[in-house]
Write an enzyme that holds these catalytic residues in place. Structure first.
Site, short mmCIF file in Angstrom:
data_model
loop_
_atom_site.label_atom_id
_atom_site.label_comp_id
_atom_site.label_asym_id
_atom_site.label_seq_id
_atom_site.Cartn_x
_atom_site.Cartn_y
_atom_site.Cartn_z
N CYS A 2 -29.23 -53.69 -21.64
CA CYS A 2 -28.83 -53.07 -20.39
C CYS A 2 -27.88 -51.90 -20.65
O CYS A 2 -26.98 -51.98 -21.47
CB CYS A 2 -28.13 -54.04 -19.43
N ARG A 27 -31.49 -49.16 -24.49
CA ARG A 27 -30.83 -50.46 -24.38
C ARG A 27 -31.63 -51.45 -23.53
O ARG A 27 -31.30 -52.64 -23.47
CB ARG A 27 -29.43 -50.29 -23.77
N TRP A 73 -32.44 -54.79 -19.32
CA TRP A 73 -33.22 -55.66 -20.22
C TRP A 73 -33.06 -57.05 -19.64
O TRP A 73 -31.96 -57.61 -19.64
CB TRP A 73 -32.66 -55.57 -21.65
N ASN A 99 -23.93 -55.63 -17.52
CA ASN A 99 -24.59 -55.84 -18.81
C ASN A 99 -23.98 -57.09 -19.42
O ASN A 99 -22.77 -57.16 -19.58
CB ASN A 99 -24.34 -54.62 -19.72
N GLY A 100 -24.80 -58.08 -19.74
CA GLY A 100 -24.27 -59.31 -20.33
C GLY A 100 -24.88 -60.52 -19.66
O GLY A 100 -25.92 -60.42 -19.01
N GLU A 486 -38.59 -56.05 -44.58
CA GLU A 486 -38.26 -54.95 -43.65
C GLU A 486 -39.52 -54.17 -43.26
O GLU A 486 -39.70 -53.82 -42.09
CB GLU A 486 -37.20 -54.06 -44.30
N LYS A 490 -40.84 -53.80 -39.41
CA LYS A 490 -41.08 -52.49 -38.78
C LYS A 490 -42.47 -52.44 -38.15
O LYS A 490 -42.64 -51.97 -37.04
CB LYS A 490 -40.98 -51.35 -39.79
N GLU A 493 -42.77 -54.87 -34.97
CA GLU A 493 -42.02 -54.56 -33.76
C GLU A 493 -42.54 -53.33 -33.03
O GLU A 493 -42.40 -53.24 -31.82
CB GLU A 493 -40.52 -54.46 -34.03
N HIS A 509 -48.57 -69.70 -53.27
CA HIS A 509 -48.19 -70.99 -52.70
C HIS A 509 -48.59 -71.09 -51.23
O HIS A 509 -48.05 -71.91 -50.50
CB HIS A 509 -46.67 -71.21 -52.86
N LYS A 608 -32.18 -52.14 -27.98
CA LYS A 608 -31.51 -51.69 -29.19
C LYS A 608 -30.34 -52.58 -29.60
O LYS A 608 -30.18 -52.91 -30.76
CB LYS A 608 -31.04 -50.25 -28.99
C1 F6R Z 1 -35.20 -53.91 -36.05
C2 F6R Z 1 -33.93 -53.90 -35.38
C3 F6R Z 1 -33.25 -55.20 -35.13
C4 F6R Z 1 -31.75 -55.06 -35.42
C5 F6R Z 1 -31.03 -56.35 -35.02
C6 F6R Z 1 -29.56 -56.30 -35.37
O1 F6R Z 1 -35.70 -52.62 -36.25
O2 F6R Z 1 -33.43 -52.87 -35.02
O3 F6R Z 1 -33.81 -56.21 -35.88
O4 F6R Z 1 -31.58 -54.79 -36.77
O5 F6R Z 1 -31.17 -56.56 -33.65
O6 F6R Z 1 -28.93 -55.25 -34.71
P1 F6R Z 1 -27.55 -54.69 -35.20
O7 F6R Z 1 -27.75 -54.08 -36.55
O8 F6R Z 1 -27.17 -53.67 -34.17
O9 F6R Z 1 -26.60 -55.84 -35.27
#
Ligand code: F6R
Length: 613
Positions: A2, A27, A73, A99-100, A486, A490, A493, A509, A608
């Site tokens: 949010c 957000r 969100w 937000n929260g 990672e 990527k 997502e 395995h 985010k």
């Molecule tokens: C993936 C991504 C998320 C963040 C995770 C932690 O691309 O962005 O997996 O890495 O939500 O977020 P932070 O780093 O802000 O604590």
């Protein structure tokens, strides 16, 4: 999670708020809404992105010099017009954006229903709006809006950043924070409020970061700050160092692409001033005071979520190999609920791009209560984690707007590499010569990343061949296993293709059963200690007709003969290789997602900064 924007001053509020919402859309983008105060409070809200709200508002009356806006969100209540913020209390006294999460909202709602309140939405925010109103009306003119807000908040359990319009006091906004961030920008006879500084920087660089428990009453020419318990607080005015270009796309199709291509610069910014110009030493000023604790730690615990957790896994390899200190890497969400054993001489390293991740924050508090030293590695200056930790290092990667983390990851790994090298040197686990070699390797990274970025069109061609795959496997060994994780994250997502990352040797395995001619397998196979073994793993995939996309060291001829495709990266020390090998994986997922028509910067269901648990 949010985004919140507010404005009070002499200008038209709506354009400022709608622009701010666009900046904060990363957000959350389930719905958007605004409330503008003129002679009355005009509210418009709509399911979907901010542009849907703009369409709704087109040709409507949005005049007024005070307003609030929200991009959502969803937590409580599905994304629809009714659940969109702002929410107004039943008798219209208070309009709230939030937000929260209000954790005790169902109990509060029940009590309000027992007293005759009706609810139109399914949100916890409407409960808060009605609770404030209930207290205000019960005060029978004896209490003002600010008192009602403070009294209501004293009954709330949970996290919030809120901004409130009070109908009877239309010359002010009331903002409060607990857990979820709020920044107030100070202009000439005007104030701007936002969840982070990105909507503010184009108006002013003077800001106040609200602390937990702060309540601000904001008129166009006056701001007063108190705690929820009514103690006065002196606002601490700080200067933003962000520049507006860093939050624009600058000609790139997506923020994610811009952020991938920015990495030579962002990595340089991360070590700027921290590596001496003559490459003779690493200086991490933010860790100066806790360095003896780190050097003598019996154990380092790394806590993070998502991509930041992957950076933590790279650090486990780095710190254990180079500094010989035992490391454990934990998800914040698991750590906080599993009664972890924490010793006073443990050092906790919390890694977070946003500095706001709720699970990481909660884990930090548990570690602090147990008496451990907590170090933060964060990107967003002034965010919650750097305030909660004993010491820390900012990654200085600049604002990361694309929801999928790219440059923040390489910045985190850069900081963690510097920490590992420094600890190795200070603890006499590596020689002075090795120390200098590592430093040189690290400073060569930006130009090597520049080289890798030149493979963009090759990676795009490969992406076109596999864009319709249903599954991907990513394999790596040692330092490159977290890179495999990672790469898989990527891809899933942003392209919604199922992908798994595995340590290459684990393939036999279980996952090897998945391999057939339809399974693309991305193997990170640069020349290091386990090179021969990963070559064998590639042969195992090829023997089952899998398609191999290999990330190899430039000039590699062995894998070229085996793999279907190779993407070369410059030669480096194996400890530095994660910073190079992750770049082609970021580009691969980006191109595949674009070719599948996915919304790269705003993937479905994601936001985010994850400020709810
Ligand atoms: C993936 C991504 C998320 C963040 C995770 C932690 O691309 O962005 O997996 O890495 O939500 O977020 P932070 O780093 O802000 O604590």
């Amino acid at each position: 999670m949010c985004g919140i924007v507010g404005y009070i001053g002499d200008k038209e509020a709506y354009p400022i708020i709608i622009n701010g919402l666009k900046r904060l859309e990363y957000r959350g983008y389930d719905s958007a809404g605004v409330a503008i105060v003129d002679k009355r409070t005009k509210i418009y809200k709509k399911k979907g992105k901010v542009n849907e709200l703009e369409k709704l508002v087109y040709n409507k009356d949005v005049s007024g010099n005070i307003g609030i806006g929200h991009t959502r969100w969803a937590t409580h209540g599905e994304p629809n017009d009714v659940n969109a913020h702002p929410h107004t209390s039943e008798n219209g006294h208070f309009t709230v954006i939030h937000n929260g999460i209000i954790e005790n909202y169902s109990r509060l709602k029940k009590r309000l229903e027992d007293r005759g309140y009706n609810f139109v939405s399914k949100t916890d925010t409407e409960v808060l709006a009605n609770l404030i109103e209930f207290i205000y009306i019960k005060g029978k003119g004896e209490i003002d809006a600010e008192q009602a807000v403070r009294l209501a908040l004293s009954k709330v359990i949970g996290a919030y950043g809120i901004v409130i319009i009070a109908k009877d006091e239309p010359d002010k906004l009331i903002a409060a924070r607990k857990g979820s961030p709020l920044v107030i920008g100070i202009g000439e006879g005007e104030y701007f409020i936002a969840s982070d500084a990105t909507p503010i920087i184009e108006h002013t660089d003077s800001v106040i970061y609200l602390n937990n428990d702060n309540v601000a009453v904001i008129k166009k020419d006056q701001l007063t700050l108190k705690t929820i318990g009514n103690d006065k607080r002196e606002p601490l005015i700080q200067k933003l160092s962000m520049d507006i270009g860093s939050i624009e796309k600058n000609g790139y199709d997506h923020f994610m692409l811009k952020e991938i291509f920015e990495q030579p610069k962002s990595i340089t910014d991360t070590f700027r001033g921290r590596i001496a110009a003559d490459l003779s030493e690493i200086r991490l000023g933010g860790l100066h005071e806790v360095m003896p604790k780190l050097e003598n730690a019996k154990r380092i615990l790394i806590i993070a979520c998502g991509t930041s957790w992957h950076a933590g896994l790279v650090a486990e390899y780095l710190i254990e190999t180079i500094a010989r200190i035992p490391v454990e890497v934990e998800y914040g969400s698991e750590f906080r609920y599993r009664k972890p054993i924490i010793y006073k001489d443990d050092v906790i390293i919390a890694i977070s791009q946003s500095g706001e991740t709720a699970d990481t924050l909660a884990a930090i508090n548990i570690a602090k209560e147990a008496g451990a030293t907590v170090v933060g590695i964060c990107n967003v200056v002034g965010s919650s984690i750097p305030r909660e930790t004993h010491a820390g290092v900012y990654t200085h990667a600049g604002p990361e707007i694309g929801v999928a983390s790219t440059k923040a990851f390489t910045a985190q790994v850069t900081v963690l590499t510097m920490i590992a090298i420094l600890l190795g040197k200070n603890n006499n686990k590596i020689s002075e010569k090795k120390y200098l070699e590592y430093i040189k390797e690290l400073t060569d990274i930006p130009s090597k990343v520049e080289e890798i970025l030149k493979s963009d069109s090759l990676i795009k061609e490969i992406s076109a061949l596999y864009k319709n795959a249903s599954n991907f496997l990513y394999l790596g060994r040692g330092y490159l296993f977290p890179v495999a994780l990672e790469g898989a994250l990527k891809l899933k997502e942003i392209s919604y293709i199922h992908a798994e990352g595995y340590p290459a040797a684990e393939m036999k395995h279980g996952p090897i059963a998945l391999i057939d001619e339809n399974m693309p397998v991305v193997v990170i196979a640069t020349q290091d200690n386990s090179y021969d073994k990963i070559v064998s793993n590639i042969q195992e995939v090829k023997a089952r007709n899998g398609k191999v996309i290999a990330i190899v060291t430039e000039g590699d001829t062995v894998i070229k003969d085996l793999a279907d495709h190779v993407i070369e990266v410059p030669k480096s020390h194996e400890a530095i290789a994660p910073l190079l090998t992750v770049i082609p994986l970021q580009l691969l997922s980006y191109h595949i997602a674009v070719m599948r028509d996915c919304n790269v910067d705003q993937p479905r269901n994601l936001a985010k900064s994850v400020t709810v648990e």
